[in-house]
Design an enzyme around this catalytic site. Structure first.
Site, PDB file in Angstrom:
ATOM      1  N   LYS A   1      -6.047 -33.611 -31.715  1.00  0.00           N
ATOM      2  CA  LYS A   1      -5.411 -32.651 -30.799  1.00  0.00           C
ATOM      3  C   LYS A   1      -4.946 -33.394 -29.558  1.00  0.00           C
ATOM      4  CE  LYS A   1      -7.174 -29.094 -27.740  1.00  0.00           C
ATOM      5  NZ  LYS A   1      -8.087 -27.975 -27.630  1.00  0.00           N
TER       6      LYS A   1
HETATM    7  C1  R5P Z   1     -10.156 -28.376 -23.109  1.00  0.00           C
HETATM    8  O1  R5P Z   1     -10.892 -29.248 -22.819  1.00  0.00           O
HETATM    9  C2  R5P Z   1     -10.393 -27.605 -24.270  1.00  0.00           C
HETATM   10  O2  R5P Z   1     -10.701 -28.414 -25.361  1.00  0.00           O
HETATM   11  C3  R5P Z   1      -9.306 -26.636 -24.677  1.00  0.00           C
HETATM   12  O3  R5P Z   1      -9.688 -26.142 -25.908  1.00  0.00           O
HETATM   13  C4  R5P Z   1      -7.939 -27.211 -24.800  1.00  0.00           C
HETATM   14  O4  R5P Z   1      -7.508 -27.778 -23.621  1.00  0.00           O
HETATM   15  C5  R5P Z   1      -6.907 -26.185 -25.295  1.00  0.00           C
HETATM   16  O5  R5P Z   1      -6.810 -25.143 -24.448  1.00  0.00           O
HETATM   17  P1  R5P Z   1      -5.547 -24.950 -23.505  1.00  0.00           P
HETATM   18  O6  R5P Z   1      -4.454 -24.454 -24.395  1.00  0.00           O
HETATM   19  O7  R5P Z   1      -6.001 -23.927 -22.525  1.00  0.00           O
HETATM   20  O8  R5P Z   1      -5.216 -26.268 -22.893  1.00  0.00           O
END
Ligand code: R5P
Length: 256
Positions: free
Chosen positions: A169
C-alpha cells in the site's frame, strides 16, 4: 494464502476496496472515528475488507459480519512524539489467526531512522505469514522528511515486495505507473488527508487507471459529509470501471 487473498482482492474484478479505519492506533480518536463502530456499521457493507486494529475488531465489530479483516499489526508510537517511525510488531500470529484475519498490515519507513527495524520486522512477519498462509500488506508510510514522488515510492514498494509482502500500500503520485510497473506484487493506494470529494474521486480514478489494484481509503470516506455516497462512488471506479466524470455524476446522484 490464495483463499485469504481472494477475500481481499475480488477474483471477479481483480480489484479491491478496503475501508481503512485503523488510524486510532497512533492518532487516538481520529475525526470521524470517535465511535468507530458507528462508521463501520454505516460503511462496511460497501467495502471488500476492513483494515483495523484488534482492539476495534474485538470490541465493536459484530462477529457475525462476514467481512474479511486486514489486521494492523504494527504500532507502538503516537502522534505526541516525532519518532512515529519507531514501530514494532504489536500482535502475535496466534492472536491474528484467532481473530480470523485475512491479511496482516505493517508499516515500513524507508529512509527514516527506523528503516532497518521496520524492514526486518516486515521480513519476520512475512516468514510467519508464509508458515500459516497469511498474506502480508506492507504500508509504505511517509514521514514529514520523505518525498512522495515516484522515485521514493517505487523504492519503498519494491523493497517491500522483495522482502516478501504479498500486497503493498502506498500513496498516489505523478508517474504512478512507474511505481506499479516496478513492483512485482499488487499495489493499492491510501487516500491520505481529507480533500474535496471531487479530488478524492479523481485520485482513486487516476490510481486505478495507472495500474493500482485498488484503494485502501479512510479519511476521504469517513470524514466526508456524505460517507456512504463516497464509498459507493469509489467502489464504482474500482469494481465497475467508471471514469472520474461518470463517478462524479454518480456521487451527485447518490448525495442527492
Ligand atoms: C495510516 O497509517 C493508516 O494505515 C491508514 O489506514 C491509511 O493511511 C489509509 O487511510 P487514509 O485513506 O485515511 O490515508
Amino acid at each position: 494464502m490464495r483463499n485469504r487473498l481472494a477475500g481481499l482482492i475480488r477474483p471477479e474484478t481483480g480489484r479491491c476496496l478496503m475501508l481503512a479505519v485503523d488510524h486510532g492506533y497512533f492518532q487516538g480518536p481520529t475525526t470521524g472515528l470517535e465511535r468507530p463502530g458507528e462508521a463501520i456499521e454505516l460503511l462496511a457493507e460497501y467495502a471488500d475488507s476492513l483494515m483495523l486494529t484488534r482492539g476495534v475488531l474485538r470490541n465493536v465489530v459484530d462477529p457475525q459480519r462476514r467481512v474479511p479483516i486486514v489486521l494492523r499489526v504494527s504500532g507502538g508510537t503516537s502522534i505526541l512524539r516525532d519518532d512515529l517511525s519507531n514501530e514494532d510488531l504489536t500482535v502475535s500470529m496466534e492472536d491474528a489467526l484467532r481473530l480470523n484475519a485475512s491479511c496482516l498490515a505493517i508499516s515500513i519507513f524507508v529512509g527514516s531512522a527506523s528503516e532497518r527495524t521496520s524492514l526486518t520486522n516486515l521480513a519476520k512477519l512475512c516468514d510467519r505469514g508464509q508458515k500459516y498462509g497469511v498474506p502480508i500488506l506492507a504500508v509504505t508510510a511517509v514521514g514529514r522528511e520523505m518525498a512522495r514522488d515516484a522515485r521514493y515510492l517505487s523504492l519503498a514498494c519494491r523493497i517491500a515486495a522483495e522482502l516478501g509482502a504479498q500486497v503493498v500500500k502506498t500513496y498516489y503520485c505523478e508517474e504512478f505507473e512507474k511505481v506499479v510497473n516496478s513492483c512485482p506484487v499488487p499495489v493499492v493506494i491510501a487516500g491520505g488527508k481529507k480533500i474535496e470529494e471531487r479530488a478524492a474521486i479523481e485520485l482513486a480514478y487516476r490510481a486505478i487507471s495507472a495500474g493500482a489494484v485498488g484503494v485502501d481509503m479512510g479519511r476521504n470516506i469517513f470524514q466526508s459529509k456524505w460517507p456512504v455516497s463516497m464509498i459507493r462512488t469509489v467502489r464504482s471506479i474500482v469494481h465497475e470501471g467508471k471514469s472520474d466524470a461518470e463517478a462524479w455524476e454518480l456521487f451527485q446522484e447518490l448525495k442527492g
